[in-house]
Structure formats: C-alpha cells, structure tokens
Motif scaffolding. Structure first.
Motif, PDB file in Angstrom:
ATOM      1  N   GLY A 144      33.139   1.403  29.167  1.00  0.00           N
ATOM      2  CA  GLY A 144      34.355   0.754  28.708  1.00  0.00           C
ATOM      3  C   GLY A 144      34.313   0.204  27.303  1.00  0.00           C
ATOM      4  N   ARG A 145      33.134  -0.003  26.718  1.00  0.00           N
ATOM      5  CA  ARG A 145      33.055  -0.536  25.350  1.00  0.00           C
ATOM      6  C   ARG A 145      33.536   0.519  24.365  1.00  0.00           C
ATOM      7  NH1 ARG A 145      29.145  -4.049  22.989  1.00  0.00           N
ATOM      8  NH2 ARG A 145      30.182  -5.061  21.230  1.00  0.00           N
ATOM      9  N   ARG A 146      34.427   0.109  23.453  1.00  0.00           N
ATOM     10  CA  ARG A 146      35.002   1.048  22.484  1.00  0.00           C
ATOM     11  C   ARG A 146      34.209   0.979  21.182  1.00  0.00           C
ATOM     12  NH1 ARG A 146      40.100   2.939  22.946  1.00  0.00           N
ATOM     13  NH2 ARG A 146      40.577   2.568  20.740  1.00  0.00           N
ATOM     14  N   LEU A 147      33.656   2.109  20.788  1.00  0.00           N
ATOM     15  CA  LEU A 147      32.879   2.197  19.560  1.00  0.00           C
ATOM     16  C   LEU A 147      33.453   3.280  18.652  1.00  0.00           C
ATOM     17  CD1 LEU A 147      29.203   2.201  20.940  1.00  0.00           C
ATOM     18  CD2 LEU A 147      30.505   0.228  20.125  1.00  0.00           C
ATOM     19  N   ALA A 148      33.396   3.032  17.353  1.00  0.00           N
ATOM     20  CA  ALA A 148      33.601   4.088  16.363  1.00  0.00           C
ATOM     21  C   ALA A 148      32.219   4.398  15.807  1.00  0.00           C
ATOM     22  CB  ALA A 148      34.532   3.633  15.250  1.00  0.00           C
TER      23      ALA A 148
END
Length: 416
Positions: A299-303
C-alpha cells in the motif's frame, strides 16, 4: 564516420579505441533526442553528436578552445545516448579520452582549478569529508542558500549491523560520501541481506573507488585508486567471497569498468577483470532472492528515480521497480524516466545552474503521481533531489528495511 587522427593523437594510449569509437558513429542523431543537456539548451554542440564532432576535430589536430572544454564539461556522462544508440557507440569512453586531451591543451581558470582540486581532496577521504560536513551543518544558518542545500541536517539513523553468521558472504563498498551523507543506507543493506541469509564481511579500510578523480579528468590518479581498491579486496576475493555488493549505483558502475580501464595493465588486468565480474549492485543480489517471504506491508506509494548509472551504465533499468512491486509497494508513474536528475557525480557543484534546472524538472515528474516518498539507488541523486526541500528522497533499501522492521514490531505487539 571517417577519421584521420593526427600524429600526436596516434601516440595516445587509447588512440585505437578512440578511432574505433569514432568510426562506429553514423551521426544518425538518435542520441540527441534523449540527451538532457541538448533538450535544455538546444545547442547541437551540447548533445552527444556535437561533442563527438568536437572530440574528432581535436584528435585530428585542430586546437581545443575554452568553448570546446565548456561543451564537454556540460555533458552529464549520463549515458542515455548509449541506451538510444543503434550502433553501440561507447560514447562515455570517447568522452573520457577527449576530455583528457582537452584538459592538457586548455588551462582552466584559477577558480575552476581550486574547486576541482578541493573536490578531489575532500570527497575521496571519508574522514575529511565527514568533518567538513559536520562543520557545514553547524554553520548552516549562515551559509549561502546553495550550500545549505548540500549540508541539510540528518535524522537519527539506525546503524546497527548483524554479526557475520551465514555461510554466504559478500563484501560491501561503503563509499566515500555515503557513510556521512546517508549513514543508514549501508547498515540497512547489511540487515536486509542478513534476513536473506547473506552476511556482509567487514571490508578493509575504505577508500574511493577512483570515480571522483577519474571523472574530474585526473584519470591517472583515479586508476591508481582503483588499483588500491583491488589490492584491499584481493585477500577476500582469493578467500572466495561471493560478490562485492555496492549500494550506490554510481560506484558500482565505475567498479564494473575496472576490467576495461585496466585491461592494458599487465599487473592488474586479470585482477581487475575478476573484481569487475564480482561487482554487484545491491538490486542484483536481491533480485534473485526469495523476497516475498519478507512480507512487507502493501500500500505504500513510492516514485522511483532510476539513476543514470543504474539504467544506462549497469543496464538495470526496471530491476528495482520490479523488486519493489514484488515486495508489495505501489509505484506511481514517472514520465521521461530515462532523464538525468542533474547530480551526475560532482556535476551539481561544477555546473550548478544546469544541475538545478534538471533537478527541478525531475522532481516535477516524480511528484506528479503524488507519492508518499521518492526512492532512488544512488547517494548523489538522493542528496541532490533532497536539496530542493520537496518530497523526501531515500535509498530504496532504507525504505524496504524500515517497512520490515515496523511490520515485525506491530506483529510483536499484537502477539503480546
């Protein structure tokens, strides 16, 4: 491309290599479309094809000028052009050859000489660099804005490392500036490797891999540092160490070049080839590991900012992204992911104006998907992007290892 090297150029140690590279170029211009400095400046001489012509002219006997030097200096050495090139032109090798010749012909102004000597003195000595960084952090409120971006204060870091306990063992290149600028990175890498049954054997006294000197046109000194690094690692290599793991993709790219750069050295050619073959970016070691067993919370959003050294030099574009997805992270889209952030080793210090423009453009692309955090794989990119004071940027291994620890802590609390 037809060439006619001058008599003096033919005496160069790498003359045949330069001629071979020049002849491989068919001046198609595909490289220009993916060159960050050409896109920014719109000058043919600030793209790979134009710089190849400039180097060709110098090697054919035309005198180099300050303009020649400036156009070569403005190259990021990002090697995006090599990824694009249909003819397999090894542009970065030709650039190294050309820059060395121009450096001998065109004296630099005093300010440039002092800056380059200062960088070569401070950055390759971890203790000196750490002392200067701490001094800069203490004086930060009184420093110019540009300097403040380079010495931003750090959060407390977990530096705990597990004991050597597994049959599988690797060396790790700690790096020159990473222990001071991002001390948690190497420790997190060691802990993550330990979770997967791989121990990091303590390495001999650290020193520069040679990249800083080499890419600031002190090439002989850079190769001498490479030889010292090989000597320091060699006992462990002979003892059967599995790999030389390097968390910073910039260092990994240069160590991978040892075999090529020292191929003509009878005392080191074989050793350099062996060290290069053992060199692994951290993602290469973890890519084949059963990481799914680590159960990172999803669920963690990373670029992800893929460093040029990772995608264009090591040809590992997409590897970290695939690993993060396997671990359960959500990756936001990044447009023009092949472009450089402007860090490029010491480029952010030698070409600050261009570097900042490239950085801000990259951050705009990275932040467009509204990530919780930006991940990268190279200390230079990490510090440079963080200097803008926008979305936080960390090495991907720190983010992964932190997520694992938090998951374990929550599981322990629930069991209690």
């Amino acid at each position: 491309m037809q060439t006619n090297l001058s008599d003096s150029a033919r005496t160069l140690e790498r003359a045949e290599e330069a001629e071979r590279i020049l002849r491989a170029c068919v001046h198609c211009g595909f490289c220009t479309a993916t060159c960050p400095t050409y896109q920014l400046l719109g000058d043919e001489l600030d793209g790979p094809r134009g710089r190849i012509y400039l180097i060709k002219q110098v090697l054919e006997g035309q005198p180099a000028t300050t303009s020649t030097q400036s156009h070569l200096d403005r190259c990021l050495s990002c090697r995006s052009c090599e990824t694009t090139c249909p003819s397999g032109v090894r542009y970065h090798d030709l650039l190294d050859i050309g820059r060395a010749v121009v450096e001998q012909q065109v004296p630099r102004p005093l300010g440039q000489r002092l800056l380059r000597h200062g960088l070569r003195f401070a950055m390759v000595r971890p203790a000196v660099f750490k002392a200067l960084l701490r001094t800069g952090q203490a004086l930060r409120p009184w420093l110019p804005a540009q300097a403040q971006q380079k010495v931003h204060l750090q959060k407390a870091a977990d530096l705990m490392r597990p004991a050597v306990r597994h049959p599988r063992r690797v060396l790790m290149l700690e790096g020159c500036v990473q222990p001071a600028l991002s001390p948690a990175t190497n420790a997190a890498a060691a802990r993550l490797l330990d979770r997967l049954g791989i121990s990091v054997t303590p390495a001999p006294a650290e020193g520069c891999c040679g990249a800083v000197d080499y890419h600031l046109n002190a090439q002989a000194q850079g190769l001498q540092r490479a030889r010292r690094r090989i000597d320091a690692w060699w006992p462990a290599v002979e003892a059967g160490v599995e790999a030389i793991v390097i968390p910073a993709s910039g260092c990994a790219a240069f160590v991978r070049e040892y075999a090529h750069l020292l191929a003509a050295d009878p005392a080191y050619a074989a050793k350099a080839a062996r060290v290069s073959s053992l060199c692994r970016d951290l993602v290469e070691v973890l890519g084949d590991a059963p990481v799914e067993q680590l159960a990172v919370p999803a669920g963690r959003r990373l670029a992800f900012h893929c460093p040029c050294t990772l995608q264009h030099a090591l040809k590992l574009g997409g590897a970290v992204e695939a690993l993060l997805i396997r671990l359960g992270f959500t990756l936001t889209p990044v447009t023009d992911a092949h472009l450089c952030c402007g860090s490029a080793g010491t480029y952010s210090l030698t070409q600050p104006g261009l570097s900042r423009q490239l950085r801000d453009s990259r951050l705009d692309a990275l932040e467009r998907g509204q990530p919780d955090e930006i991940a990268t794989a190279n200390i230079g990119c990490q510090v440079h992007l963080n200097g803008a004071g926008r979305t936080a940027v960390r090495h991907w291994v720190e983010i992964v290892e932190e997520a694992l620890r938090h998951a374990e802590e929550r599981a322990g609390a629930n069991e209690g």
